[in-house]
Motif scaffolding. Structure first.
Motif, PDB file in Angstrom:
ATOM      1  N   ASP A  24       3.565  -1.113   0.312  1.00  0.00           N
ATOM      2  CA  ASP A  24       2.849  -1.364  -0.939  1.00  0.00           C
ATOM      3  C   ASP A  24       1.894  -0.212  -1.260  1.00  0.00           C
ATOM      4  O   ASP A  24       1.833   0.248  -2.402  1.00  0.00           O
ATOM      5  CB  ASP A  24       2.079  -2.680  -0.843  1.00  0.00           C
ATOM      6  CG  ASP A  24       1.354  -3.009  -2.133  1.00  0.00           C
ATOM      7  OD1 ASP A  24       2.016  -3.068  -3.196  1.00  0.00           O
ATOM      8  OD2 ASP A  24       0.119  -3.193  -2.085  1.00  0.00           O
ATOM      9  N   GLN A  27       3.893   2.765  -2.498  1.00  0.00           N
ATOM     10  CA  GLN A  27       4.348   2.582  -3.882  1.00  0.00           C
ATOM     11  C   GLN A  27       3.209   2.780  -4.877  1.00  0.00           C
ATOM     12  O   GLN A  27       3.414   3.284  -5.979  1.00  0.00           O
ATOM     13  CB  GLN A  27       4.973   1.210  -4.055  1.00  0.00           C
ATOM     14  CG  GLN A  27       6.317   1.084  -3.383  1.00  0.00           C
ATOM     15  CD  GLN A  27       6.909  -0.308  -3.536  1.00  0.00           C
ATOM     16  OE1 GLN A  27       6.357  -1.179  -4.201  1.00  0.00           O
ATOM     17  NE2 GLN A  27       8.048  -0.521  -2.907  1.00  0.00           N
ATOM     18  N   ARG A  28       2.002   2.388  -4.493  1.00  0.00           N
ATOM     19  CA  ARG A  28       0.862   2.495  -5.400  1.00  0.00           C
ATOM     20  C   ARG A  28       0.262   3.903  -5.473  1.00  0.00           C
ATOM     21  O   ARG A  28      -0.194   4.334  -6.530  1.00  0.00           O
ATOM     22  CB  ARG A  28      -0.246   1.534  -4.979  1.00  0.00           C
ATOM     23  CG  ARG A  28       0.095   0.087  -5.167  1.00  0.00           C
ATOM     24  CD  ARG A  28      -1.019  -0.796  -4.609  1.00  0.00           C
ATOM     25  NE  ARG A  28      -0.635  -2.185  -4.629  1.00  0.00           N
ATOM     26  CZ  ARG A  28      -0.846  -2.999  -5.655  1.00  0.00           C
ATOM     27  NH1 ARG A  28      -1.427  -2.551  -6.740  1.00  0.00           N
ATOM     28  NH2 ARG A  28      -0.458  -4.250  -5.584  1.00  0.00           N
ATOM     29  N   PHE A  29       0.233   4.603  -4.327  1.00  0.00           N
ATOM     30  CA  PHE A  29      -0.573   5.820  -4.252  1.00  0.00           C
ATOM     31  C   PHE A  29       0.192   7.099  -3.943  1.00  0.00           C
ATOM     32  O   PHE A  29      -0.406   8.172  -3.991  1.00  0.00           O
ATOM     33  CB  PHE A  29      -1.678   5.638  -3.216  1.00  0.00           C
ATOM     34  CG  PHE A  29      -2.613   4.517  -3.567  1.00  0.00           C
ATOM     35  CD1 PHE A  29      -3.442   4.597  -4.676  1.00  0.00           C
ATOM     36  CD2 PHE A  29      -2.657   3.373  -2.802  1.00  0.00           C
ATOM     37  CE1 PHE A  29      -4.296   3.566  -5.012  1.00  0.00           C
ATOM     38  CE2 PHE A  29      -3.517   2.324  -3.113  1.00  0.00           C
ATOM     39  CZ  PHE A  29      -4.337   2.426  -4.234  1.00  0.00           C
ATOM     40  N   ARG A  31       2.288   9.190  -5.585  1.00  0.00           N
ATOM     41  CA  ARG A  31       2.891   9.532  -6.867  1.00  0.00           C
ATOM     42  C   ARG A  31       3.031  11.044  -6.978  1.00  0.00           C
ATOM     43  O   ARG A  31       2.244  11.783  -6.396  1.00  0.00           O
ATOM     44  CB  ARG A  31       2.052   8.978  -8.007  1.00  0.00           C
ATOM     45  CG  ARG A  31       2.000   7.447  -7.960  1.00  0.00           C
ATOM     46  CD  ARG A  31       1.154   6.866  -9.044  1.00  0.00           C
ATOM     47  NE  ARG A  31      -0.253   7.199  -8.779  1.00  0.00           N
ATOM     48  CZ  ARG A  31      -1.222   7.065  -9.670  1.00  0.00           C
ATOM     49  NH1 ARG A  31      -0.960   6.625 -10.869  1.00  0.00           N
ATOM     50  NH2 ARG A  31      -2.460   7.371  -9.357  1.00  0.00           N
TER      51      ARG A  31
END
Length: 77
Positions: A24, A27-29, A31
């Motif tokens: 998780d 996926q969030r950080f 990028r």
């Protein structure tokens, strides 16, 4: 206080809940760099790199616990 790399492995790799948390967070950080937008893109990219640095540290600790040497480590670490 220093935490042994094996603790990172136990939490984020061996424990399925920790593995789900790490996924998780990735996926969030984790990028990609911002490609357009001038100086704003540069600033956004720096911000993203700061967020990703924590994930890179966790991954490096897991790798160390699995016997993978850290190519970025200072000699003696």
């Amino acid at each position: 206080m220093s935490v042994d790399p094996s603790v990172y492995k136990e939490i984020f790799e061996d424990d399925r809940r920790g593995a789900a948390l790490l996924e998780d967070l990735i996926q969030r950080f984790a990028r990609p760099a911002v490609q357009t937008g001038g100086i704003d893109a540069v600033l956004q990219t720096y911000h993203r790199l700061g967020e990703r640095r924590v994930l890179d540290f966790i991954a490096a600790q897991i790798n160390r616990a699995n016997g993978v040497p850290d190519p970025n480590a200072e000699p003696g670490e």
